[in-house]
Design a protein around this motif. Sequence first.
Motif, short mmCIF file in Angstrom:
data_model
loop_
_atom_site.label_atom_id
_atom_site.label_comp_id
_atom_site.label_asym_id
_atom_site.label_seq_id
_atom_site.Cartn_x
_atom_site.Cartn_y
_atom_site.Cartn_z
N TYR A 30 -16.98 29.46 -10.43
CA TYR A 30 -15.67 29.06 -9.92
C TYR A 30 -14.83 28.54 -11.08
N GLU A 34 -9.75 24.88 -10.46
CA GLU A 34 -9.65 25.01 -9.01
C GLU A 34 -10.64 24.09 -8.29
N LYS A 37 -9.03 20.78 -8.25
CA LYS A 37 -7.91 20.76 -7.30
C LYS A 37 -8.41 20.62 -5.86
N ARG A 43 -5.66 21.45 -3.34
CA ARG A 43 -5.91 22.68 -2.59
C ARG A 43 -6.67 22.26 -1.35
N ARG A 49 -10.65 31.49 -1.99
CA ARG A 49 -11.60 30.89 -2.93
C ARG A 49 -11.66 29.37 -2.76
N ALA A 50 -10.54 28.73 -2.47
CA ALA A 50 -10.54 27.28 -2.26
C ALA A 50 -11.44 26.91 -1.08
#
Length: 62
Positions: A30, A34, A37, A43, A49-50
Amino acid sequence: MAKTKTPQQVKDDFRAKGVKLKDWAKENKYPVAEVYKVLNGERKGHYGRAHKIAVALGLKSA
């Protein structure tokens, strides 16, 4: 159904295990930014993906 964790619980678990979030992100393929986040609430992890990151961290159930 597994109990979900709060972001602080996830951070505490990593700290207790001596694992860096950066290393976990790379091991799980990953993007590091992100993961941070998602963990910091930037996110929400509703989809994509989150969402997968949030599930892998234990923030959400699948």
